[in-house]
Design a protein around this motif. Structure first.
Motif, PDB file in Angstrom:
ATOM      1  N   MET A  27       0.800  -1.225   0.000  1.00 58.15           N
ATOM      2  CA  MET A  27       0.000   0.000   0.000  1.00 58.15           C
ATOM      3  C   MET A  27       0.834   1.278   0.000  1.00 58.15           C
ATOM      4  SD  MET A  27      -3.151  -0.824   2.595  1.00 58.15           S
ATOM      5  CE  MET A  27      -2.080  -0.969   4.032  1.00 58.15           C
ATOM      6  N   VAL A  28       2.098   1.204  -0.284  1.00 55.14           N
ATOM      7  CA  VAL A  28       2.936   2.404  -0.240  1.00 55.14           C
ATOM      8  C   VAL A  28       2.361   3.553  -1.073  1.00 55.14           C
ATOM      9  CG1 VAL A  28       5.178   3.346  -0.931  1.00 55.14           C
ATOM     10  CG2 VAL A  28       5.065   1.254   0.432  1.00 55.14           C
ATOM     11  N   PRO A  29       1.834   3.317  -2.283  1.00 57.82           N
ATOM     12  CA  PRO A  29       1.259   4.449  -3.031  1.00 57.82           C
ATOM     13  C   PRO A  29       0.107   5.135  -2.305  1.00 57.82           C
ATOM     14  CG  PRO A  29       1.651   2.591  -4.499  1.00 57.82           C
ATOM     15  CD  PRO A  29       1.858   2.083  -3.099  1.00 57.82           C
ATOM     16  N   ARG A  30      -0.637   4.395  -1.481  1.00 62.51           N
ATOM     17  CA  ARG A  30      -1.735   5.014  -0.737  1.00 62.51           C
ATOM     18  C   ARG A  30      -1.220   5.986   0.318  1.00 62.51           C
ATOM     19  NH1 ARG A  30      -6.757   2.326  -1.575  1.00 62.51           N
ATOM     20  NH2 ARG A  30      -7.621   3.672   0.059  1.00 62.51           N
ATOM     21  N   GLY A  31       0.015   5.776   0.769  1.00 64.76           N
ATOM     22  CA  GLY A  31       0.565   6.630   1.814  1.00 64.76           C
ATOM     23  C   GLY A  31       2.077   6.634   1.784  1.00 64.76           C
ATOM     24  N   PRO A  32       2.691   7.375   0.863  1.00 60.54           N
ATOM     25  CA  PRO A  32       4.150   7.342   0.718  1.00 60.54           C
ATOM     26  C   PRO A  32       4.894   8.297   1.646  1.00 60.54           C
ATOM     27  CG  PRO A  32       3.207   8.717  -0.994  1.00 60.54           C
ATOM     28  CD  PRO A  32       2.046   8.175  -0.196  1.00 60.54           C
ATOM     29  N   ASP A  33       4.161   9.110   2.432  1.00 60.07           N
ATOM     30  CA  ASP A  33       4.808  10.166   3.214  1.00 60.07           C
ATOM     31  C   ASP A  33       5.275   9.717   4.593  1.00 60.07           C
ATOM     32  OD1 ASP A  33       4.286  11.841   1.085  1.00 60.07           O
ATOM     33  OD2 ASP A  33       2.437  12.644   1.960  1.00 60.07           O
ATOM     34  N   GLY A  34       4.958   8.508   4.969  1.00 62.38           N
ATOM     35  CA  GLY A  34       5.364   8.018   6.285  1.00 62.38           C
ATOM     36  C   GLY A  34       4.708   6.684   6.563  1.00 62.38           C
ATOM     37  N   GLY A 143     -19.314   4.012   1.880  1.00 60.60           N
ATOM     38  CA  GLY A 143     -18.241   3.118   1.470  1.00 60.60           C
ATOM     39  C   GLY A 143     -17.177   3.743   0.595  1.00 60.60           C
ATOM     40  N   ILE A 144     -16.890   5.024   0.813  1.00 64.21           N
ATOM     41  CA  ILE A 144     -15.867   5.674  -0.007  1.00 64.21           C
ATOM     42  C   ILE A 144     -14.491   5.081   0.287  1.00 64.21           C
ATOM     43  CG2 ILE A 144     -14.777   7.891  -0.566  1.00 64.21           C
ATOM     44  CD1 ILE A 144     -17.431   9.212   0.345  1.00 64.21           C
ATOM     45  N   LYS A 145     -14.254   4.760   1.547  1.00 63.03           N
ATOM     46  CA  LYS A 145     -12.977   4.151   1.929  1.00 63.03           C
ATOM     47  C   LYS A 145     -13.167   2.649   2.119  1.00 63.03           C
ATOM     48  CE  LYS A 145     -11.042   6.760   0.814  1.00 63.03           C
ATOM     49  NZ  LYS A 145      -9.840   6.801  -0.030  1.00 63.03           N
ATOM     50  N   PRO A 146     -12.282   1.846   1.558  1.00 64.61           N
ATOM     51  CA  PRO A 146     -12.433   0.386   1.609  1.00 64.61           C
ATOM     52  C   PRO A 146     -11.850  -0.218   2.883  1.00 64.61           C
ATOM     53  CG  PRO A 146     -10.522   0.953   0.287  1.00 64.61           C
ATOM     54  CD  PRO A 146     -11.146   2.269   0.717  1.00 64.61           C
ATOM     55  N   LEU A 147     -12.322  -1.422   3.222  1.00 62.35           N
ATOM     56  CA  LEU A 147     -11.736  -2.181   4.314  1.00 62.35           C
ATOM     57  C   LEU A 147     -11.992  -3.670   4.065  1.00 62.35           C
ATOM     58  CD1 LEU A 147     -10.100  -1.952   6.872  1.00 62.35           C
ATOM     59  CD2 LEU A 147     -12.220  -1.845   8.179  1.00 62.35           C
ATOM     60  N   TYR A 148     -10.923  -4.397   3.756  1.00 59.00           N
ATOM     61  CA  TYR A 148     -10.981  -5.829   3.484  1.00 59.00           C
ATOM     62  C   TYR A 148     -10.455  -6.598   4.694  1.00 59.00           C
ATOM     63  CZ  TYR A 148     -11.628  -4.362  -1.355  1.00 59.00           C
ATOM     64  OH  TYR A 148     -12.115  -3.789  -2.503  1.00 59.00           O
ATOM     65  N   TYR A 149     -10.928  -7.835   4.861  1.00 65.68           N
ATOM     66  CA  TYR A 149     -10.424  -8.627   5.968  1.00 65.68           C
ATOM     67  C   TYR A 149     -10.492 -10.119   5.653  1.00 65.68           C
ATOM     68  CZ  TYR A 149     -15.219  -9.811   7.465  1.00 65.68           C
ATOM     69  OH  TYR A 149     -16.498 -10.289   7.536  1.00 65.68           O
ATOM     70  N   THR A 150      -9.698 -10.877   6.382  1.00 66.88           N
ATOM     71  CA  THR A 150      -9.744 -12.335   6.330  1.00 66.88           C
ATOM     72  C   THR A 150      -9.693 -12.836   7.767  1.00 66.88           C
ATOM     73  OG1 THR A 150      -8.664 -14.342   5.483  1.00 66.88           O
ATOM     74  CG2 THR A 150      -7.233 -12.475   6.023  1.00 66.88           C
ATOM     75  N   LYS A 151     -10.489 -13.828   8.080  1.00 65.89           N
ATOM     76  CA  LYS A 151     -10.634 -14.248   9.482  1.00 65.89           C
ATOM     77  C   LYS A 151     -10.795 -15.755   9.559  1.00 65.89           C
ATOM     78  CE  LYS A 151     -13.545 -13.307  13.578  1.00 65.89           C
ATOM     79  NZ  LYS A 151     -14.015 -14.678  13.839  1.00 65.89           N
ATOM     80  N   ASP A 152     -10.103 -16.360  10.538  1.00 63.01           N
ATOM     81  CA  ASP A 152     -10.316 -17.762  10.861  1.00 63.01           C
ATOM     82  C   ASP A 152     -10.270 -17.912  12.383  1.00 63.01           C
ATOM     83  OD1 ASP A 152      -7.600 -17.778  11.611  1.00 63.01           O
ATOM     84  OD2 ASP A 152      -6.953 -18.567   9.674  1.00 63.01           O
ATOM     85  N   ALA A 153     -10.150 -19.120  12.861  1.00 66.61           N
ATOM     86  CA  ALA A 153     -10.205 -19.347  14.312  1.00 66.61           C
ATOM     87  C   ALA A 153      -8.980 -18.797  15.031  1.00 66.61           C
ATOM     88  CB  ALA A 153     -10.339 -20.842  14.590  1.00 66.61           C
ATOM     89  N   LYS A 154      -7.883 -18.615  14.310  1.00 64.75           N
ATOM     90  CA  LYS A 154      -6.634 -18.185  14.933  1.00 64.75           C
ATOM     91  C   LYS A 154      -6.433 -16.677  14.914  1.00 64.75           C
ATOM     92  CE  LYS A 154      -4.009 -20.592  12.268  1.00 64.75           C
ATOM     93  NZ  LYS A 154      -2.778 -21.177  11.666  1.00 64.75           N
ATOM     94  N   ARG A 155      -6.955 -16.004  13.850  1.00 63.96           N
ATOM     95  CA  ARG A 155      -6.603 -14.601  13.717  1.00 63.96           C
ATOM     96  C   ARG A 155      -7.543 -13.866  12.771  1.00 63.96           C
ATOM     97  NH1 ARG A 155      -1.711 -16.484  10.435  1.00 63.96           N
ATOM     98  NH2 ARG A 155      -2.631 -16.731   8.367  1.00 63.96           N
ATOM     99  N   LEU A 156      -7.462 -12.558  12.852  1.00 56.37           N
ATOM    100  CA  LEU A 156      -8.114 -11.632  11.930  1.00 56.37           C
ATOM    101  C   LEU A 156      -7.025 -10.752  11.319  1.00 56.37           C
ATOM    102  CD1 LEU A 156     -10.648  -9.917  10.884  1.00 56.37           C
ATOM    103  CD2 LEU A 156     -10.284  -8.532  12.946  1.00 56.37           C
ATOM    104  N   ARG A 157      -7.075 -10.582  10.017  1.00 50.57           N
ATOM    105  CA  ARG A 157      -6.232  -9.599   9.345  1.00 50.57           C
ATOM    106  C   ARG A 157      -7.129  -8.640   8.574  1.00 50.57           C
ATOM    107  NH1 ARG A 157      -1.560 -13.564   6.820  1.00 50.57           N
ATOM    108  NH2 ARG A 157      -0.308 -13.768   8.732  1.00 50.57           N
ATOM    109  N   TRP A 158      -6.728  -7.385   8.515  1.00 46.83           N
ATOM    110  CA  TRP A 158      -7.491  -6.397   7.767  1.00 46.83           C
ATOM    111  C   TRP A 158      -6.549  -5.453   7.038  1.00 46.83           C
ATOM    112  CZ3 TRP A 158      -6.754  -6.484  12.962  1.00 46.83           C
ATOM    113  CH2 TRP A 158      -6.219  -5.337  13.574  1.00 46.83           C
ATOM    114  N   CYS A 159      -7.086  -4.846   5.970  1.00 45.36           N
ATOM    115  CA  CYS A 159      -6.229  -4.041   5.102  1.00 45.36           C
ATOM    116  C   CYS A 159      -7.102  -3.158   4.213  1.00 45.36           C
ATOM    117  CB  CYS A 159      -5.375  -4.975   4.236  1.00 45.36           C
ATOM    118  SG  CYS A 159      -4.072  -4.169   3.278  1.00 45.36           S
ATOM    119  N   SER A 160      -6.567  -2.007   3.814  1.00 39.01           N
ATOM    120  CA  SER A 160      -7.274  -1.129   2.871  1.00 39.01           C
ATOM    121  C   SER A 160      -7.287  -1.697   1.466  1.00 39.01           C
ATOM    122  CB  SER A 160      -6.615   0.254   2.844  1.00 39.01           C
ATOM    123  OG  SER A 160      -6.695   0.885   4.099  1.00 39.01           O
ATOM    124  N   SER A 161      -6.481  -2.713   1.233  1.00 39.22           N
ATOM    125  CA  SER A 161      -6.312  -3.269  -0.109  1.00 39.22           C
ATOM    126  C   SER A 161      -6.449  -4.778  -0.070  1.00 39.22           C
ATOM    127  CB  SER A 161      -4.915  -2.886  -0.645  1.00 39.22           C
ATOM    128  OG  SER A 161      -4.522  -3.715  -1.707  1.00 39.22           O
TER     129      SER A 161
END
Length: 591
Positions: A27-34, A143-161
């Motif tokens: 996601m660096v292009p989404r936020g290259p300033d830091g 829904g202008i800003k996205p939020l994707y996720y994947t989830k199972d019994a061990k963990r949740l991960r989320w990301c703008s992409s």
């Protein structure tokens, strides 16, 4: 405007910071300033920053509020944050930064999950509560800003992409047959929570999700649309509706000037973007930066609308940047454009937005854009027939769907064919309470579903790929709510957006109103010829596509024999729809 990522463990293991780092890198292009990462027990939050508001390091993310035991990673912009900040200061809160991120933290402390009701803006955020171990995720109303996720019994991960989650690894990337039916039928729209991949979901708009330490996840919807004029509005004259339209739009445009960097406008030459320029000119004392793009003409299809954008430039004396793009540049850019798509998006103007964004980002970091006006003010050709439709589902499907189910059965290999999920989805949405008139059913569906997963996603993906923040005043939730109250007959007259046209006459020249309706033109992808046709042919015939086994060969050969003959009701290429899906899957190595 940034990119967020994170992981939450439910199995007493430490979060995989390397996986979060891979999401951030994607996601660096989404936020290259830091960038930054914060680990709190079982949770790691990551952030890529595009500096727009409070350019200091005090606004760096993830942001930790030690006093209130909260940590946030936030993507978007809260336009009313100055007013909220003052209100929260009055309630006894102290601030260490001057931006909108900390305002969300303090608002959450004050109002809990109901803080979203106080926010005017576009946002997706995750907040971790240190004391309870609870994670809260939320997405803005439309829904202008996205939020994707994947989830199972061990963990949740989320990301703008979505590709960020793929890069993190250990996710089911097989294709979802239900989503395939949506994609091929519902004009590439896959409603939430599904995506084209089985293992990745997307949080619906206007949703707050609460994740407990044990992995229990609950979701609640905090906003929807109500159609029909209020009791007071039922007695309004046409002039009153026009004035109210301008009032709500003025507020929306003014709100989107909040920034510590210059704000420009994407000017197509149509009513929507022209009105934004006109309303901005009422607020701005400095010269407005405007940007227009054009391609060469293909056949009878003119590739630019400069003659209309020039009228607005002359009227408001903007600092204008007229960007000519040769289609030869569009072809090499397609690979990068497809690579940054979070989901496959078939509209042929994607590469136009991508190239435009790359050019505009050389001049400004923030632009206002006119997306959403057609959906909320009735600008599409399928709305007028809905006024008298006796079978709303049939009328809408004929006008909007790329193909019916029999055609879908001929297209797809049998192992992918199950049910007509797309049509069933529209039927169920039309049956929901809150709308009676067929046109309101169609416009509600488009505002709450189609708009989110077609034009809004298209703009966010392509502008963010250029580190450019796009703000959409027509999708201010107050504008969307107002438009739902406007009587249908005041929307669909004169080809659509009638009340917006009539209101616009008080602000902008009539020449950009009384003109044929235009679309963002990229003729070379609508009429596949030459190297563009070669690209599409290879995509659907290469070994990878054959091994995947999505499409029946006879159907593919039919499209290849005469691609310009097979155009969808929304004027898209059926061949490009197939090719785009394959190109996206092959680019990301999934499916």
């Amino acid at each position: 405007m940034c990119g967020i990522a994170g992981e939450m463990r439910f199995d007493a293991q430490a979060p995989d910071t390397a996986a979060v780092a891979r999401m951030m890198c994607q996601m660096v292009p989404r936020g290259p300033d830091g960038n930054g990462m914060v680990v709190r027990g079982p949770v790691a939050l990551g952030h890529q920053r595009l500096k727009i508001i409070d350019l200091s390091e005090a606004a760096q993310q993830p942001m930790v509020d030690s006093e209130n035991a909260l940590t946030i990673a936030f993507n978007g912009c809260i336009y009313n944050y100055p007013e909220l900040r003052e209100k929260l200061i009055g309630n006894g809160y102290h601030f260490f930064s001057h931006g909108d991120t900390e305002v969300i933290l303090k608002a959450y402390k004050e109002w809990g999950a109901d803080c979203v009701q106080h926010l005017n803006g576009m946002f997706a955020f995750s907040i971790y509560e240190r004391d309870t171990g609870r994670l809260i995720m939320a997405r803005d109303r439309v829904g202008i800003k996205p939020l994707y996720y994947t989830k199972d019994a061990k963990r949740l991960r989320w990301c703008s992409s979505l590709p960020g989650l793929v890069q993190a690894g250990d996710v089911d990337t097989s294709l979802d047959p239900v989503a395939l039916n949506y994609y091929m039928s519902f004009h590439s729209i896959v409603p939430p929570e599904r995506t084209i991949l089985n293992g990745i979901k997307k949080l619906p708009p206007a949703t707050v999700a609460v994740v407990e330490p044990d992995g229990t996840m609950t979701q609640s919807t905090y906003w929807t649309l109500e159609y029909g004029a209020t009791e007071e509005q039922q007695s309004w004259t046409k002039d009153q509706w026009e004035d109210a339209t301008l009032d709500v739009m003025r507020r929306a445009v003014k709100r989107r000037l909040v920034a510590d960097v210059p704000v420009g406008v994407l000017l197509s030459g149509g009513l929507d973007s022209s009105l934004i320029v006109g309303l901005l000119a009422e607020h701005e004392s400095q010269q407005i930066n405007t940007f227009s793009i054009g391609f060469e003409t293909v056949g009878d299809e003119v590739g630019d609308e400069f003659k209309y954008s020039d009228i607005i430039v002359d009227r408001f004396q903007t600092s204008h940047h007229k960007l000519h793009i040769d289609s030869q540049k569009a072809l090499p850019a397609l690979k990068d454009c497809i690579g940054q798509m979070s989901e496959p998006m078939v509209s042929h103007d994607n590469v136009g937005f991508y190239l435009l964004s790359q050019k505009v980002a050389q001049h400004v970091k923030v632009v206002q854009s006119g997306q959403g006006a057609d959906e909320i003010f009735g600008g599409y050709h399928w709305y007028p027939p809905m006024m008298t439709a006796t079978d709303p589902l049939e009328s809408y499907s004929k006008a909007f769907f790329d193909r019916d189910f029999p055609d879908y059965q001929q297209l797809m290999q049998s192992k992918w064919v199950q049910e007509d999920y797309a049509r069933d989805f529209v039927k169920a949405h039309f049956s929901m309470p809150g709308t009676e008139a067929p046109i309101d059913k169609a416009m509600r569906l488009d505002a709450l579903v189609m708009l989110v997963d077609d034009p809004v996603k298209r703009v966010d993906n392509n502008t963010m790929a250029a580190s450019l923040e796009a703000r959409v005043p027509f999708l201010d939730h107050e504008v969307v709510e107002f438009a739902a109250r406007v009587p249908p007959e005041l929307k669909i007259q004169n080809g659509g957006k009638y009340i917006l046209q009539e209101a616009g006459r008080k602000v902008i020249p009539h020449e950009v109103i009384d003109r044929p309706k235009g679309y963002f033109p990229v003729p070379a992808l609508k009429y596949l010829r030459g190297p563009f046709l070669d690209l599409a042919r290879d995509a659907v015939l290469n070994d990878t596509a054959k091994q995947r086994g999505l499409f029946q060969s006879a159907y593919v050969e039919k499209l290849l024999a005469d691609p310009e003959k097979h155009i969808t009701p929304l004027r898209g290429s059926k061949l490009w729809q197939l090719a785009l899906l394959e190109l996206w899957l092959q680019t990301h190595g999934v499916g």
